[in-house]
Motif scaffolding. Structure first.
Motif, mmCIF file in Angstrom:
data_model
loop_
_atom_site.group_PDB
_atom_site.id
_atom_site.type_symbol
_atom_site.label_atom_id
_atom_site.label_comp_id
_atom_site.label_asym_id
_atom_site.label_seq_id
_atom_site.Cartn_x
_atom_site.Cartn_y
_atom_site.Cartn_z
ATOM 1 N N GLU A 90 0.837 -1.195 0.000
ATOM 2 C CA GLU A 90 0.000 0.000 0.000
ATOM 3 C C GLU A 90 0.869 1.241 0.000
ATOM 4 O O GLU A 90 1.882 1.303 0.697
ATOM 5 N N ASP A 91 0.453 2.219 -0.788
ATOM 6 C CA ASP A 91 1.152 3.492 -0.872
ATOM 7 C C ASP A 91 0.121 4.594 -0.691
ATOM 8 O O ASP A 91 -1.074 4.375 -0.890
ATOM 9 N N VAL A 92 0.573 5.757 -0.297
ATOM 10 C CA VAL A 92 -0.318 6.891 -0.082
ATOM 11 C C VAL A 92 0.103 8.023 -1.009
ATOM 12 O O VAL A 92 1.286 8.346 -1.107
ATOM 13 N N LYS A 93 -0.866 8.598 -1.671
ATOM 14 C CA LYS A 93 -0.608 9.710 -2.584
ATOM 15 C C LYS A 93 -1.360 10.941 -2.073
ATOM 16 O O LYS A 93 -2.498 10.834 -1.642
ATOM 17 N N GLY A 94 -0.724 12.090 -2.122
ATOM 18 C CA GLY A 94 -1.377 13.338 -1.745
ATOM 19 C C GLY A 94 -1.356 13.668 -0.270
ATOM 20 O O GLY A 94 -1.963 14.648 0.159
ATOM 21 N N ALA A 95 -0.658 12.891 0.541
ATOM 22 C CA ALA A 95 -0.651 13.117 1.984
ATOM 23 C C ALA A 95 0.001 14.442 2.368
ATOM 24 O O ALA A 95 -0.309 15.000 3.422
ATOM 25 N N VAL A 96 0.876 14.969 1.524
ATOM 26 C CA VAL A 96 1.535 16.241 1.849
ATOM 27 C C VAL A 96 0.533 17.396 1.887
ATOM 28 O O VAL A 96 0.816 18.437 2.466
ATOM 29 N N TYR A 97 -0.655 17.199 1.296
ATOM 30 C CA TYR A 97 -1.683 18.242 1.292
ATOM 31 C C TYR A 97 -2.669 18.087 2.440
ATOM 32 O O TYR A 97 -3.631 18.832 2.539
ATOM 33 N N GLY A 98 -2.454 17.094 3.287
ATOM 34 C CA GLY A 98 -3.328 16.876 4.435
ATOM 35 C C GLY A 98 -4.076 15.563 4.331
ATOM 36 O O GLY A 98 -4.214 14.973 3.257
ATOM 37 N N ARG A 99 -4.561 15.102 5.458
ATOM 38 C CA ARG A 99 -5.262 13.824 5.527
ATOM 39 C C ARG A 99 -6.491 13.786 4.623
ATOM 40 O O ARG A 99 -6.837 12.744 4.075
ATOM 41 N N TYR A 131 -6.839 14.882 1.697
ATOM 42 C CA TYR A 131 -6.488 14.653 0.302
ATOM 43 C C TYR A 131 -5.684 13.369 0.079
ATOM 44 O O TYR A 131 -5.371 13.024 -1.057
ATOM 45 N N ALA A 132 -5.350 12.668 1.139
ATOM 46 C CA ALA A 132 -4.550 11.445 1.015
ATOM 47 C C ALA A 132 -5.382 10.313 0.416
ATOM 48 O O ALA A 132 -6.519 10.081 0.815
ATOM 49 N N LYS A 133 -4.829 9.631 -0.563
ATOM 50 C CA LYS A 133 -5.469 8.488 -1.208
ATOM 51 C C LYS A 133 -4.551 7.280 -1.047
ATOM 52 O O LYS A 133 -3.369 7.328 -1.393
ATOM 53 N N THR A 134 -5.086 6.191 -0.528
ATOM 54 C CA THR A 134 -4.319 4.959 -0.348
ATOM 55 C C THR A 134 -4.656 4.014 -1.498
ATOM 56 O O THR A 134 -5.821 3.859 -1.859
ATOM 57 N N TYR A 135 -3.638 3.402 -2.069
ATOM 58 C CA TYR A 135 -3.844 2.453 -3.155
ATOM 59 C C TYR A 135 -2.774 1.369 -3.105
ATOM 60 O O TYR A 135 -1.766 1.508 -2.432
ATOM 61 N N THR A 136 -3.016 0.270 -3.810
ATOM 62 C CA THR A 136 -2.083 -0.842 -3.866
ATOM 63 C C THR A 136 -1.231 -0.711 -5.116
ATOM 64 O O THR A 136 -1.731 -0.385 -6.187
ATOM 65 N N CYS A 137 0.068 -0.969 -4.968
ATOM 66 C CA CYS A 137 0.961 -0.861 -6.124
ATOM 67 C C CYS A 137 2.072 -1.900 -6.028
ATOM 68 O O CYS A 137 2.207 -2.588 -5.029
ATOM 69 N N VAL A 138 2.810 -2.005 -7.106
ATOM 70 C CA VAL A 138 4.017 -2.823 -7.146
ATOM 71 C C VAL A 138 5.160 -1.900 -7.536
ATOM 72 O O VAL A 138 4.948 -0.867 -8.172
ATOM 73 N N GLN A 139 6.356 -2.276 -7.154
ATOM 74 C CA GLN A 139 7.526 -1.472 -7.491
ATOM 75 C C GLN A 139 8.416 -2.281 -8.424
ATOM 76 O O GLN A 139 8.698 -3.448 -8.152
ATOM 77 N N VAL A 140 8.814 -1.664 -9.538
ATOM 78 C CA VAL A 140 9.712 -2.329 -10.473
ATOM 79 C C VAL A 140 11.047 -1.605 -10.468
ATOM 80 O O VAL A 140 11.111 -0.393 -10.275
ATOM 81 N N LYS A 141 12.102 -2.375 -10.671
ATOM 82 C CA LYS A 141 13.448 -1.821 -10.707
ATOM 83 C C LYS A 141 13.914 -1.809 -12.166
ATOM 84 O O LYS A 141 13.813 -2.820 -12.859
ATOM 85 N N VAL A 142 14.383 -0.666 -12.616
ATOM 86 C CA VAL A 142 14.904 -0.507 -13.971
ATOM 87 C C VAL A 142 16.223 0.251 -13.889
ATOM 88 O O VAL A 142 16.589 0.762 -12.836
ATOM 89 N N ASP A 143 16.931 0.325 -14.998
ATOM 90 C CA ASP A 143 18.139 1.140 -15.028
ATOM 91 C C ASP A 143 17.764 2.566 -14.668
ATOM 92 O O ASP A 143 16.705 3.063 -15.084
ATOM 93 N N GLY A 144 18.612 3.234 -13.913
ATOM 94 C CA GLY A 144 18.321 4.574 -13.414
ATOM 95 C C GLY A 144 17.881 5.566 -14.470
ATOM 96 O O GLY A 144 16.986 6.365 -14.247
#
Length: 60
Positions: free
Chosen positions: A5-14, A16-29
């Motif tokens: 789970e990740d949270v988006k928009g939390a810097v604007y206050g609770r 505006y925070a949206k929680t969603y499920t994601c995956v993280q992929v690693k690629v060349d920088g």
């Protein structure tokens, strides 16, 4: 790939925070930013959160 789970928009206050499920992929920088742009252009929510890492939203 493990889902987490990740949270988006939390810097604007609770209100505006949206929680969603994601995956993280690693690629060349140097490819992370272009991958993020390509995914967004296809309508997939993604974020380049660190060098060589891209979070991709998989669920609401």
């Amino acid at each position: 790939m493990a889902k987490f789970e990740d949270v988006k928009g939390a810097v604007y206050g609770r209100k505006y925070a949206k929680t969603y499920t994601c995956v993280q992929v690693k690629v060349d920088g140097d490819q992370a930013i272009s991958l993020e742009g390509k995914l967004i252009a296809m309508g997939i929510e993604a974020g380049n959160i660190a060098p060589g890492r891209v979070n991709i939203k998989v669920d609401k």
